[in-house]
Design an enzyme around this catalytic site. Sequence first.
Site, short mmCIF file in Angstrom:
data_model
loop_
_atom_site.label_atom_id
_atom_site.label_comp_id
_atom_site.label_asym_id
_atom_site.label_seq_id
_atom_site.Cartn_x
_atom_site.Cartn_y
_atom_site.Cartn_z
CB SER A 31 -98.03 33.82 -31.09
OG SER A 31 -97.29 32.62 -31.09
NE ARG A 35 -99.83 35.50 -35.63
CZ ARG A 35 -98.88 34.61 -35.42
NH1 ARG A 35 -98.00 34.83 -34.44
NH2 ARG A 35 -98.79 33.51 -36.15
NE ARG A 135 -85.03 28.31 -36.18
CZ ARG A 135 -85.37 29.26 -35.33
NH1 ARG A 135 -86.64 29.59 -35.18
NH2 ARG A 135 -84.46 29.87 -34.62
CB SER A 181 -97.11 26.08 -40.95
OG SER A 181 -96.31 27.20 -40.64
CD GLN A 183 -93.57 30.62 -37.34
OE1 GLN A 183 -92.70 30.40 -38.17
NE2 GLN A 183 -93.32 30.61 -36.04
CG ASP A 338 -94.40 26.70 -29.84
OD1 ASP A 338 -93.58 26.20 -30.65
OD2 ASP A 338 -95.00 27.77 -30.04
CE LYS A 365 -92.00 24.52 -34.04
NZ LYS A 365 -92.81 25.72 -34.35
NE ARG A 369 -88.10 23.70 -29.55
CZ ARG A 369 -88.85 24.79 -29.70
NH1 ARG A 369 -90.13 24.67 -30.02
NH2 ARG A 369 -88.33 25.99 -29.50
#
Length: 451
Positions: A31, A35, A135, A181, A183, A338, A365, A369
């Site tokens: 992550s 970034r 997705r 989220s 993201q 995750d 994902k 999952r």
Amino acid sequence: MTASTASEGPVARVRASARLRGDLRLPGDKSISHRALILAALAAGESRIDGAGDGADVRSTAGIVAALGATVERLPGVGSTVGYRVVSPGADGLREPAGILDCGNSGTSLRLMSGVLAGLPLTATLDGDDSLRRRPVARIIEPLRSMGAALHARRNDSLPPLTVVGRTPLRAIDYTTPVPSAQVKSAVLLAGLRAEGRTTVREAVATRDHTERMLRARGVPVERADTPDGPVAWTVQGGVAVDAIAERVPGDVSAAAFWLVAGAIHPDAELVLHDVGVNPTRRAVIDILRSMGADIEERPAGGRADDGAGEPVADLVVRSSTLRGVELGPADVAAAIDEIPVLCLAAAIASGTTVIRGAGELRHKESDRIAGTAAGLRALGARIEIDRDDLHIEGGTALHGAIIDSLDDHRLAMTFAIAGLIAAGETAIARPGSAAVSYPGFFDDLERVRA
């Protein structure tokens, strides 16, 4: 672990190990690596990133940054890490790409770069592999459109590829995320840097805050406002320049999770994990495992408490433990999204029942999952049931080897490989190469700790 190729593709074969010992240096946090590259593109001048993850996802982001006109130089790293030197003209100097921006398997690349592209005077299309094309992107399109950018995707704007027609300047908004989220939050905040006025993102549950910390480290003020009942609001002021800095990326706590579970569930284990990022919004897997009874010790990482850019780090030591079941709610799931697959493995070994509620986000994902984790663990002998978006796991199971499909999902491939270290007989994992998405050296490290 041995590798072989069946008629349907590669297979990794893992047998139970008598003991687990070793010191591990993990890939740089995925992550943070994404970034760091994206913010380096927005900053005029030279940025240096050491210890970045070298998985396929991070490489996708590096390729996108280069396609927008920044110079991206890969530098040697240690183990599963790599360095980057990025020289960028800054946000105002980025150019329209000559072709499609390839995100590969990386949803982070697609969603965060959508926020960046929304505020640039250019048109670009973000696309990826078959998994990425399944997705959802509607949750990104809605807020960015409200800021003035034009975004289009296939199937009624629900799935990639995603085309972004940017606008300068954007309109500032006050936006509440419909589901937690990081993201989506990050995409809107990054777009907010190119908006007139103050952009605020509100979330019912605080998600990982790497973007906010990293913006502050680069000279961009980010305000946080908490409310007594839990919701959090983050605000940025448009028009503030991002500074170029040098940064060292800490080890990925999501990668550490596999070894924390391995050490806790194995009857003869002691593993040391060096320089792990322990950001309060990411360390939930550590705290959940401790609540289950895991023996996890934290030590200062080489005498330092952070990475120099606001991210706390620590060395972690995990030893064989007696685990017990727990109940996890939607806030726990959001904080450890995750790590839920490998936590399900821990729950299968723990005594008692573990209930995980509100895990629906896992269906969107790299694979579904929820279904994939349940199918794989059942094949190994675990007792796990699905009730809509909830998981019920009856612990105390003695696992046995099986043939399991990873669904080409890196977190499932690694979860089932860890299970193989304690399962009787041989565990065969189909499509194990997906581990390289986030942890290229995973199977090498697995061999090292079982020696």
